[in-house]
Design an enzyme around this catalytic site. Sequence first.
Site, PDB file in Angstrom:
ATOM      1  N   GLY A   7       0.825  -1.208   0.000  1.00  0.00           N
ATOM      2  CA  GLY A   7       0.000   0.000   0.000  1.00  0.00           C
ATOM      3  C   GLY A   7       0.854   1.251   0.000  1.00  0.00           C
ATOM      4  O   GLY A   7       1.508   1.542   0.999  1.00  0.00           O
ATOM      5  N   ALA A  10      -0.137   7.320   2.349  1.00  0.00           N
ATOM      6  CA  ALA A  10       0.714   8.187   3.178  1.00  0.00           C
ATOM      7  C   ALA A  10       1.551   7.362   4.164  1.00  0.00           C
ATOM      8  O   ALA A  10       2.773   7.523   4.263  1.00  0.00           O
ATOM      9  CB  ALA A  10      -0.163   9.188   3.915  1.00  0.00           C
ATOM     10  N   GLY A  12       2.105   4.024   4.194  1.00  0.00           N
ATOM     11  CA  GLY A  12       2.955   3.050   3.507  1.00  0.00           C
ATOM     12  C   GLY A  12       4.232   3.711   3.015  1.00  0.00           C
ATOM     13  O   GLY A  12       5.336   3.183   3.193  1.00  0.00           O
ATOM     14  N   ASN A 103      -5.839   1.729  10.726  1.00  0.00           N
ATOM     15  CA  ASN A 103      -6.827   2.286  11.657  1.00  0.00           C
ATOM     16  C   ASN A 103      -8.006   1.336  11.792  1.00  0.00           C
ATOM     17  O   ASN A 103      -8.272   0.533  10.912  1.00  0.00           O
ATOM     18  CB  ASN A 103      -7.391   3.597  11.090  1.00  0.00           C
ATOM     19  CG  ASN A 103      -6.554   4.798  11.467  1.00  0.00           C
ATOM     20  OD1 ASN A 103      -5.782   4.777  12.427  1.00  0.00           O
ATOM     21  ND2 ASN A 103      -6.716   5.884  10.718  1.00  0.00           N
ATOM     22  N   LYS A 185      -6.741   3.833  20.388  1.00  0.00           N
ATOM     23  CA  LYS A 185      -6.602   4.608  19.142  1.00  0.00           C
ATOM     24  C   LYS A 185      -7.971   4.748  18.472  1.00  0.00           C
ATOM     25  O   LYS A 185      -8.312   5.814  17.953  1.00  0.00           O
ATOM     26  CB  LYS A 185      -5.595   3.901  18.218  1.00  0.00           C
ATOM     27  CG  LYS A 185      -5.367   4.553  16.856  1.00  0.00           C
ATOM     28  CD  LYS A 185      -4.319   5.635  16.897  1.00  0.00           C
ATOM     29  CE  LYS A 185      -4.233   6.520  15.670  1.00  0.00           C
ATOM     30  NZ  LYS A 185      -3.742   5.906  14.467  1.00  0.00           N
ATOM     31  N   ASN A 189      -9.942   8.024  17.005  1.00  0.00           N
ATOM     32  CA  ASN A 189     -10.418   8.130  15.616  1.00  0.00           C
ATOM     33  C   ASN A 189     -11.928   8.327  15.539  1.00  0.00           C
ATOM     34  O   ASN A 189     -12.415   9.039  14.662  1.00  0.00           O
ATOM     35  CB  ASN A 189     -10.003   6.890  14.803  1.00  0.00           C
ATOM     36  CG  ASN A 189      -8.508   6.825  14.557  1.00  0.00           C
ATOM     37  OD1 ASN A 189      -7.885   5.791  14.740  1.00  0.00           O
ATOM     38  ND2 ASN A 189      -7.907   7.923  14.163  1.00  0.00           N
ATOM     39  N   ASN A 253      -3.200  18.815  11.434  1.00  0.00           N
ATOM     40  CA  ASN A 253      -3.418  17.613  10.597  1.00  0.00           C
ATOM     41  C   ASN A 253      -4.738  17.658   9.845  1.00  0.00           C
ATOM     42  O   ASN A 253      -5.762  18.063  10.396  1.00  0.00           O
ATOM     43  CB  ASN A 253      -3.509  16.352  11.476  1.00  0.00           C
ATOM     44  CG  ASN A 253      -2.175  15.739  11.751  1.00  0.00           C
ATOM     45  OD1 ASN A 253      -1.166  16.426  11.754  1.00  0.00           O
ATOM     46  ND2 ASN A 253      -2.181  14.439  12.004  1.00  0.00           N
ATOM     47  N   SER A 256      -7.048  11.449   8.357  1.00  0.00           N
ATOM     48  CA  SER A 256      -6.989  10.540   7.204  1.00  0.00           C
ATOM     49  C   SER A 256      -8.349  10.461   6.510  1.00  0.00           C
ATOM     50  O   SER A 256      -8.428  10.346   5.293  1.00  0.00           O
ATOM     51  CB  SER A 256      -6.524   9.152   7.638  1.00  0.00           C
ATOM     52  OG  SER A 256      -7.322   8.668   8.684  1.00  0.00           O
TER      53      SER A 256
HETATM   54  O1  KPL Z   1      -5.120   8.832  13.309  1.00  0.00           O
HETATM   55  C1  KPL Z   1      -5.521   9.918  12.942  1.00  0.00           C
HETATM   56  C2  KPL Z   1      -6.059   9.985  11.564  1.00  0.00           C
HETATM   57  O2  KPL Z   1      -6.128  11.052  10.971  1.00  0.00           O
HETATM   58  O3  KPL Z   1      -6.438   8.904  11.065  1.00  0.00           O
HETATM   59  C3  KPL Z   1      -5.505  11.106  13.872  1.00  0.00           C
HETATM   60  C4  KPL Z   1      -4.995  10.664  15.237  1.00  0.00           C
HETATM   61  C5  KPL Z   1      -6.888  11.662  14.006  1.00  0.00           C
HETATM   62  C6  KPL Z   1      -4.530  12.151  13.429  1.00  0.00           C
HETATM   63  O4  KPL Z   1      -4.917  12.857  12.311  1.00  0.00           O
END
Ligand code: KPL
Length: 314
Positions: A7, A10, A12, A103, A185, A189, A253, A256
């Site tokens: 993959g 980003a 990968g 994730n 985590k 998310n 950020n 994702s």
């Molecule tokens: O894991 C993340 C994602 O964007 O998937 C977080 C922790 C929210 C950081 O952007």
Amino acid sequence: MKIVIVGPGAMGCLFAAFLSLSKEEIWLLDKTKDRAELINQQGIIIEGISENWQAKVKASADKIKIGKADLIIICVKSFDTKEALENAKTLLKENTTILTLQNGLGNVEILGELAGQERVIAGSTNEGATLLAAGRIRHAGRGQTIIGRMDGKIPVEMRFLREIFNKVGLEARISRDIKSLLWSKLIINTGINALSAITRLKNGKLIEFEWTRRILREVVTEAVKIAKRKRIKLIYDDPLAKVEAVSEATAGNISSMLQDVLRKKRTEIDFINGAIVRLGQELGIPVPNNSLLVDLVKTIEASYSLTVASMESC
Ligand code: KPL
């Protein structure tokens, strides 16, 4: 040791780039031949907090050329896990280890069903990266990568892997209770990803507006109820404070899921808030806020091709 990253998204690209600094043989398996060729020629270009640099990585869509792997790192989106491993099956030998850094819930189980649970290492990373173009990423945030097996065992390959990660500058540690880490985590998310994808706000803004902050808190509270019923011990005491702290720490950020929506791609909603909704139904715990976010993100996904041409057409 031959390590194949599956993959070229980003994460990968980030892991392939850093691992290319090790003495190991690193490959990136891409299902798209042209993109693999591009990465082969230009390497992976990184900007952001780890400065501007370029990593030379071997990339290919040809599994025969890559050959058998000692370690496979799965970095595809959760909805592609099954297909990605099925596609990479020829890379497996008897003792190949598979690490997932994805994730959401369910990836470890999918990989275990296909390849045997004892081969699978679960992982959770707090490294942050944004895909800018094919083979080009922004390293957006630094954080620990934690790995472990669902049965708590620590095979020698896992210690070796931790060593490689640490040597190349990817801070890593091993946990005997990876399930609690995956859930910890997941809770983060559930609070940030869908809400940022719907509002198109960067992580930090979600807690600046009182309305999104209120929704974030409701969503997290529901997810924590499910975790409690499943007797999952989270790695932090105050989940609301933790999720807010993460949105502050990753303020700049683009989550994702928002990256997916901006690129009109399928999101991981089914594996994040969707997993909470499914468990809520199973356990008889109402999770209306998570359910609402799932429905909204699914509507966004289903309507990518519909654009508003003018006010009259509304
Ligand atoms: O894991 C993340 C994602 O964007 O998937 C977080 C922790 C929210 C950081 O952007």
